[in-house]
Design a protein around this motif. Structure first.
Motif, PDB file in Angstrom:
ATOM      1  N   CYS A  24      32.558  40.136  33.566  1.00  0.00           N
ATOM      2  CA  CYS A  24      31.217  39.633  33.889  1.00  0.00           C
ATOM      3  C   CYS A  24      30.285  40.784  34.251  1.00  0.00           C
ATOM      4  CB  CYS A  24      31.288  38.601  35.016  1.00  0.00           C
ATOM      5  SG  CYS A  24      32.291  37.171  34.572  1.00  0.00           S
TER       6      CYS A  24
ATOM      7  N   ARG B 286      29.814  35.956  42.673  1.00  0.00           N
ATOM      8  CA  ARG B 286      30.499  34.705  43.026  1.00  0.00           C
ATOM      9  C   ARG B 286      31.971  34.763  42.661  1.00  0.00           C
ATOM     10  NH1 ARG B 286      28.605  31.034  46.201  1.00  0.00           N
ATOM     11  NH2 ARG B 286      29.278  29.311  44.878  1.00  0.00           N
ATOM     12  N   GLY B 287      32.365  35.824  41.998  1.00  0.00           N
ATOM     13  CA  GLY B 287      33.772  35.962  41.621  1.00  0.00           C
ATOM     14  C   GLY B 287      34.083  37.433  41.369  1.00  0.00           C
TER      15      GLY B 287
ATOM     16  N   CYS C  49      29.328  31.192  31.406  1.00  0.00           N
ATOM     17  CA  CYS C  49      29.380  30.661  32.779  1.00  0.00           C
ATOM     18  C   CYS C  49      27.963  30.359  33.242  1.00  0.00           C
ATOM     19  CB  CYS C  49      30.046  31.681  33.709  1.00  0.00           C
ATOM     20  SG  CYS C  49      29.845  31.264  35.453  1.00  0.00           S
TER      21      CYS C  49
ATOM     22  N   PHE D  87      26.239  32.926  35.571  1.00  0.00           N
ATOM     23  CA  PHE D  87      26.072  34.311  35.114  1.00  0.00           C
ATOM     24  C   PHE D  87      24.612  34.740  35.152  1.00  0.00           C
ATOM     25  CE2 PHE D  87      25.213  37.503  31.871  1.00  0.00           C
ATOM     26  CZ  PHE D  87      26.209  38.438  32.089  1.00  0.00           C
TER      27      PHE D  87
ATOM     28  N   MET E 133      32.630  39.725  38.559  1.00  0.00           N
ATOM     29  CA  MET E 133      31.298  40.322  38.676  1.00  0.00           C
ATOM     30  C   MET E 133      31.322  41.482  39.682  1.00  0.00           C
ATOM     31  SD  MET E 133      28.215  40.166  37.451  1.00  0.00           S
ATOM     32  CE  MET E 133      27.540  38.656  36.765  1.00  0.00           C
TER      33      MET E 133
ATOM     34  N   CYS F 134      32.414  29.113  39.619  1.00  0.00           N
ATOM     35  CA  CYS F 134      32.877  30.363  39.019  1.00  0.00           C
ATOM     36  C   CYS F 134      33.972  30.070  37.992  1.00  0.00           C
ATOM     37  CB  CYS F 134      33.403  31.310  40.089  1.00  0.00           C
ATOM     38  SG  CYS F 134      34.159  32.793  39.394  1.00  0.00           S
ATOM     39  N   ARG F 135      33.854  30.702  36.823  1.00  0.00           N
ATOM     40  CA  ARG F 135      34.822  30.450  35.748  1.00  0.00           C
ATOM     41  C   ARG F 135      35.613  31.702  35.381  1.00  0.00           C
ATOM     42  NH1 ARG F 135      31.673  27.064  31.229  1.00  0.00           N
ATOM     43  NH2 ARG F 135      33.795  26.719  30.491  1.00  0.00           N
ATOM     44  N   CYS F 136      35.785  32.579  36.389  1.00  0.00           N
ATOM     45  CA  CYS F 136      36.547  33.820  36.188  1.00  0.00           C
ATOM     46  C   CYS F 136      37.893  33.585  35.498  1.00  0.00           C
ATOM     47  CB  CYS F 136      36.844  34.470  37.532  1.00  0.00           C
ATOM     48  SG  CYS F 136      35.843  35.893  37.885  1.00  0.00           S
TER      49      CYS F 136
ATOM     50  N   CYS G  25      25.082  34.231  40.212  1.00  0.00           N
ATOM     51  CA  CYS G  25      26.084  35.307  40.256  1.00  0.00           C
ATOM     52  C   CYS G  25      25.531  36.569  39.602  1.00  0.00           C
ATOM     53  CB  CYS G  25      27.365  34.862  39.547  1.00  0.00           C
ATOM     54  SG  CYS G  25      28.646  36.129  39.570  1.00  0.00           S
TER      55      CYS G  25
HETATM   56  S1  SF4 Z   1      32.188  36.119  38.288  1.00  0.00           S
HETATM   57 FE1  SF4 Z   1      30.206  35.115  38.206  1.00  0.00          FE
HETATM   58  S2  SF4 Z   1      29.587  35.088  36.044  1.00  0.00           S
HETATM   59 FE2  SF4 Z   1      31.786  35.532  36.160  1.00  0.00          FE
HETATM   60  S3  SF4 Z   1      32.755  33.562  35.920  1.00  0.00           S
HETATM   61 FE3  SF4 Z   1      32.574  33.905  38.154  1.00  0.00          FE
HETATM   62  S4  SF4 Z   1      30.591  33.002  38.712  1.00  0.00           S
HETATM   63 FE4  SF4 Z   1      30.625  33.149  36.478  1.00  0.00          FE
END
Ligand code: SF4
Lengths: 75, 365
Positions: free
Chosen positions: B356, B345-346, B332, B335, B349, B317-319, B339
């Motif tokens: 996201c 996953r974060g 990401c 995405f 989203m 996850c790159r939130c 996720c």
């Molecule tokens: S919330 Fe989901 S799409 Fe957004 S950065 Fe985290 S893993 Fe990626």
């Protein structure tokens, strides 16, 4: 949500609790952050609270600016 | 008010913006700080329209649920799974934020404990009044828009001596992370759209340092399509004239000094503290905590909790980078695949204001 659609005050008591008309629905709202709130005033809601009173003069001014923009650029 | 969505008005504004952007040197990169702006920009298709006009919009750290670190969510999960007789009251989207300990929704509460979704701090206080035999902890995440209502709930709890009520606070201030972003020089932003409703509370002055110290233009923006474009145009105009400022283009709602009643109450109940943000790390004086005379209502003290900073994201996850505006959600790798809204996953989203989720829902924009 806080998309900024104004609600109209219907009634309020001395503790700042009141009811507003929000898109045709009566909603209980806390109005204690609005100074001199009165029925008929328009307010902006956020999570059960009125956070600001709508300034109708300013709204009209922005609208006038928008109309001007739309008309002056009509092609 | 339908003029704010009128096609002719929107088209006129976009033509103006196009001209301004080519004068300023496209592409112009602006950041919308607020998650509600991100939502509006995508819902109305403005992201694509602005792109065509030469303006790239980047979303910022303006989603309170998203920037609340993993450690806070896990502290809440820990409370309701380990303590008996406790109601953990919080906003619906918070219950679905995934952590390495699961989410509040999947957590198995201790005996006679449960999670309760509330719509406001007042609802949480009401829950405490109705359940005098249980502890009610309100896990409240919010910016300056929500904070006054949370401060009022604590003040009322103190006045009425509702001793079973306490606050697990995740209260964040919007101006400090802007400084952090600008100082890091990691993102190339040329101007800001400031959040309309945070500004309804704090006013316009707290952003002045952006113009004065960093020389960047900005405008306080409303949430209708024309509001957003009007603000973008105001920022471009400042760029062209090289006169950075904080322009208020949402005057029907925002006063220069904000909402004094709300500010006085916030100051009475809360004080600033250094705080750790997801993705942004430690930012000086960027959070709020209860003043010591309200410490009986501070869940951290009441339950001896220690919120230690830890790695935030689930693997992949790159939130954090999304919240800093360094990458777009679509950059990401998870995405839309691993996720998705039904299996996030974060937090980005999960929250309706998370970038996201907004990109996912309005993919065409
Ligand atoms: S919330 Fe989901 S799409 Fe957004 S950065 Fe985290 S893993 Fe990626």
């Amino acid at each position: 949500m806080c998309l900024g659609i104004p609600a109209k005050i219907i009634s309020l008591d001395e503790n700042g609790q009141g009811e507003v008309d929000y898109l045709g629905t009566r909603v209980r709202t806390n109005l204690s952050f609005i100074e001199n709130a009165r029925p008929g005033d328009w307010v902006i809601l956020h999570a059960g609270f009125a956070i600001s009173r709508l300034n109708e003069d300013e709204a009209q001014e922005t609208l006038a600016l928008l109309r001007e923009l739309a008309e002056s650029q009509d092609s | 008010m339908k003029e704010f969505r009128d096609r002719k008005v929107i088209a006129g504004l976009l033509r103006t913006i196009g001209r301004q952007a080519s004068q300023a040197g496209p592409p112009v990169r602006l950041m919308e700080v607020c998650g509600t702006h991100t939502m509006a920009i995508h819902r109305y298709g403005l992201h694509a329209l602005l792109h065509e006009a030469g303006v790239e919009m980047t979303s910022g750290p303006g989603c309170p649920v998203c920037i609340t670190p993993d450690a806070h969510h896990r502290a809440a999960i820990g409370l309701v799974t380990r303590r008996e007789n406790l109601i953990l009251a919080t906003f619906g989207d918070i219950t679905r934020v995934p952590t390495r300990d699961g989410s509040l929704q999947t957590a198995i509460p201790a005996p006679r404990s449960r999670v309760r979704v509330v719509y406001s701090a007042q609802d949480a206080l009401e829950t405490a009044r109705e359940n005098p035999d249980r502890d009610v902890v309100f896990f409240g995440a919010g910016f300056e828009t929500t904070i006054p209502s949370i401060a009022l709930a604590v003040k009322q709890a103190a006045e009425e001596a509702v001793e079973n009520f306490s606050l697990l606070s995740a209260l964040w201030l919007i101006p400090p992370p802007l400084r952090a972003l600008l100082e890091s020089e990691e993102v190339r932003i040329q101007g800001f759209l400031y959040p309309g409703h945070v500004s309804a509370v704090i006013g316009c002055r707290p952003y002045e340092f952006v113009a004065e110290e960093f020389g960047l233009p900005g405008a306080v923006a409303g949430f209708e399509p024309a509001d957003i474009l009007l603000a973008a145009s105001a920022v471009l105009n400042q760029m062209i004239r090289r006169s950075p400022a904080v322009e208020n283009t949402y005057k029907r709602v925002v006063r220069t000094d904000g909402n004094p009643r709300a500010l006085i109450l916030m100051d009475e109940v809360l004080e600033t503290t250094d705080a750790v943000w997801r993705g942004l790390g430690l930012i000086p004086r960027s959070g709020l905590k209860l003043r010591s005379r309200f410490s009986a209502f501070d869940a951290l003290k009441k339950y001896g909790l220690n919120i230690a900073p830890a790695a935030d994201e689930l693997p992949g996850c790159r939130c954090g980078e999304v919240l800093r505006g360094v990458i777009k959600p679509t950059d990401c790798g998870l995405f839309g695949g691993a996720c998705r809204p039904e299996s996030p996953r974060g937090p980005c989203m999960v929250s309706p204001e998370g970038a996201c989720l907004v990109y996912y829902r309005f993919a065409k924009s």
